[in-house]
Motif scaffolding. Structure first.
Motif, short mmCIF file in Angstrom:
data_model
loop_
_atom_site.label_atom_id
_atom_site.label_comp_id
_atom_site.label_asym_id
_atom_site.label_seq_id
_atom_site.Cartn_x
_atom_site.Cartn_y
_atom_site.Cartn_z
N GLY A 1 3.91 10.12 -0.15
CA GLY A 1 2.96 9.10 -0.57
C GLY A 1 1.52 9.53 -0.41
O GLY A 1 0.61 8.70 -0.48
N GLU B 1 0.83 -1.20 0.00
CA GLU B 1 0.00 0.00 0.00
C GLU B 1 0.86 1.25 0.00
O GLU B 1 0.49 2.28 -0.58
CB GLU B 1 -0.92 -0.01 1.22
N HIS B 2 2.02 1.18 0.64
CA HIS B 2 2.90 2.35 0.76
C HIS B 2 4.24 2.03 0.09
O HIS B 2 5.29 1.99 0.74
CB HIS B 2 3.09 2.71 2.23
N GLY C 1 3.12 7.92 -5.96
CA GLY C 1 4.08 8.23 -4.92
C GLY C 1 5.26 9.00 -5.49
O GLY C 1 5.60 8.87 -6.67
N GLU D 1 7.14 4.80 0.29
CA GLU D 1 7.70 4.89 1.63
C GLU D 1 8.63 3.71 1.92
O GLU D 1 9.66 3.86 2.60
CB GLU D 1 6.59 4.94 2.68
#
Length: 343
Positions: A93, A66-67, A101, A70
Motif C-alpha cells: 500500500g 485510507e488503507h 494499492g 491492507e
C-alpha cells in the motif's frame, strides 16, 4: 487506465520481484482478468513454481478507508482457513511507484454462479465461511447495529445523487420514498445472532463454481464482522441477482436455498435468528443496491475517474428506472417478500 510504463516499472522493481522470490530482471506475462469500479485484476504465472496468480490493483475505497488494500489482505488472511477463499501472498500500500494499492493472491479456478443450478453450492460456500470463528486482531470493522449502518450508508449515497443537478426527477422522488419508508423499520434492533465475517458483495460473478470439486468466493473488498443474515439477504436480493444476470429469484428458489444453507451450517452455526432478521436485511439491502447505483452514476459523470465499466453503467440506468424502483417499493418494502417462505 494504468500508465503502461509505470506498471512495467513496478512489476520490474526489486520490491515486487523479491516478494515473489524472483531474481532481478525476471520477465512476467500479465493478462487482464477483470475490471470493476475500484479494482483491476491481472493474471500471471510464477515462472519458477508455475502457480497461477492474481495481481490486484486498487484505485479507491468504497468504505472510505485510507488503507484499503491492507484491509482486504487482512480479511483474506483470516478467511483462508475456510478453504473457500484465495490465499493472499503479499500486499503493498506504499504507492511509491504505482498510484494504487497492490495485492497478489493465488488464482482460483471456476466459472460464475448460475442461479438456475448453483444455489446449493453457494449455500455450502457461505455456510463454511459464516461458520469460521471470528478472528481476533483482524482489524475488520464491526458495526454495532448492522441494519442501521447499512441504512445510514444508503442515506449518504442517495444524498450524492439527490443533490446532483442531473438527477432524474422520477428516480429522485422514488429514492426519497424508499428512504422514508425503510427508515420506519426497526433498524436499531439488535439481532442477538452470532457474529461472523460477511462478504457484503455476493453477486454471481464473485463465486467460482466447479462441478464435482470445491467452489470458492472471491472479491473481499468490503468484508465486515456482522450477522449471517446480512450476507444471506444480500445474496438473495433482486438488486444482487439482477446485477450480472437477468435473474430475480422467486419464493420457491429462496426457500430451497435457505433449506440447503441451514443443512450445511447445522452443528457449526446457530441459524435460529436467521428467520427473524432476514426480512429486515432483505429490505435494507434493496435500498443499498439502488442508492449505490445513484451515487455511482454521478461519479461516472465526473471527470478524472480512474476506472469505468460500460456494463455497469447500463445496469445502473436500469436500477434507477421508474419501473425497477417501483417494483422494489411494492414487493420488498410495502409487503414482505419472504412471507410464507421462512419457517
Amino acid at each position: 487506465m494504468m500508465d503502461k510504463s509505470v506498471f512495467q516499472a513496478y512489476v520490474h522493481s526489486g520490491d515486487f520481484l523479491s516478494a515473489l522470490r524472483l531474481p532481478a530482471g525476471t520477465e512476467l506475462d500479465f493478462s487482464l482478468l477483470g475490471q470493476g469500479e475500484y479494482n483491476v485484476n491481472y493474471s500471471f504465472r510464477h515462472p519458477e513454481t508455475g502457480q497461477r496468480l492474481v495481481l490486484r490493483l486498487n484505485t479507491g475505497s468504497q468504505m472510505h478507508l485510507e488503507h484499503q488494500i491492507e484491509y482486504e489482505f487482512s480479511a483474506l488472511q483470516a478467511l483462508y482457513p475456510s478453504g473457500r477463499t484465495p490465499r493472499p501472498l503479499f500486499c503493498d500500500g506504499s504507492r511509491r511507484i504505482l498510484p494504487c494499492g497492490v495485492l497478489v493472491m493465488e488464482h482460483l479456478p471456476g466459472r460464475a454462479l448460475r442461479y438456475e443450478t448453483d444455489l446449493p453450492a453457494a449455500a455450502e460456500i457461505l455456510a463454511d465461511i459464516h461458520s469460521l470463528p471470528v478472528p481476533s486482531g483482524s482489524g475488520l470493522l464491526e458495526p454495532p447495529r448492522p441494519a442501521r449502518s447499512i441504512y445510514e450508508e444508503c442515506q449518504a449515497m442517495a444524498e450524492r445523487y439527490l443533490t446532483w443537478d442531473r438527477a432524474e426527477g422520477p428516480a429522485a422522488r422514488l429514492l426519497e420514498t424508499l428512504i422514508v419508508e425503510i427508515g420506519r423499520l426497526p433498524l436499531e434492533e439488535e439481532g442477538g445472532a452470532p457474529r461472523c465475517v460477511v462478504n457484503t458483495e455476493l453477486n454471481s460473478g464473485n463465486f467460482l463454481i466447479n462441478e464435482g470439486a470445491r467452489s470458492y468466493l472471491v472479491d473481499w473488498e468490503k468484508p465486515l464482522i456482522a450477522e449471517a443474515a446480512q450476507d444471506i439477504a444480500h445474496f438473495l436480493a433482486p438488486t444482487t441477482t439482477f446485477w450480472k444476470t437477468d435473474t430475480i429469484l422467486d419464493r420457491e428458489a429462496v426457500r430451497r436455498f435457505l433449506e440447503h444453507y441451514r443443512r450445511a451450517a447445522a452443528g457449526r452455526l446457530d441459524a435460529g435468528p436467521l428467520s427473524r432478521r432476514l426480512p429486515l436485511f432483505l429490505t435494507v439491502t434493496c435500498l443499498r443496491g439502488v442508492t449505490w447505483c445513484a451515487m455511482a452514476l454521478r461519479e461516472y459523470a465526473e471527470p478524472g475517474r480512474a476506472l469505468t465499466n460500460p456494463d455497469t453503467l447500463r445496469k445502473m440506468g436500469t436500477y434507477l428506472s421508474e419501473d425497477f424502483l417501483r417494483y422494489l417499493l411494492e414487493n420488498y418494502v410495502r409487503r414482505d417478500f419472504l412471507q410464507g417462505v421462512l419457517p
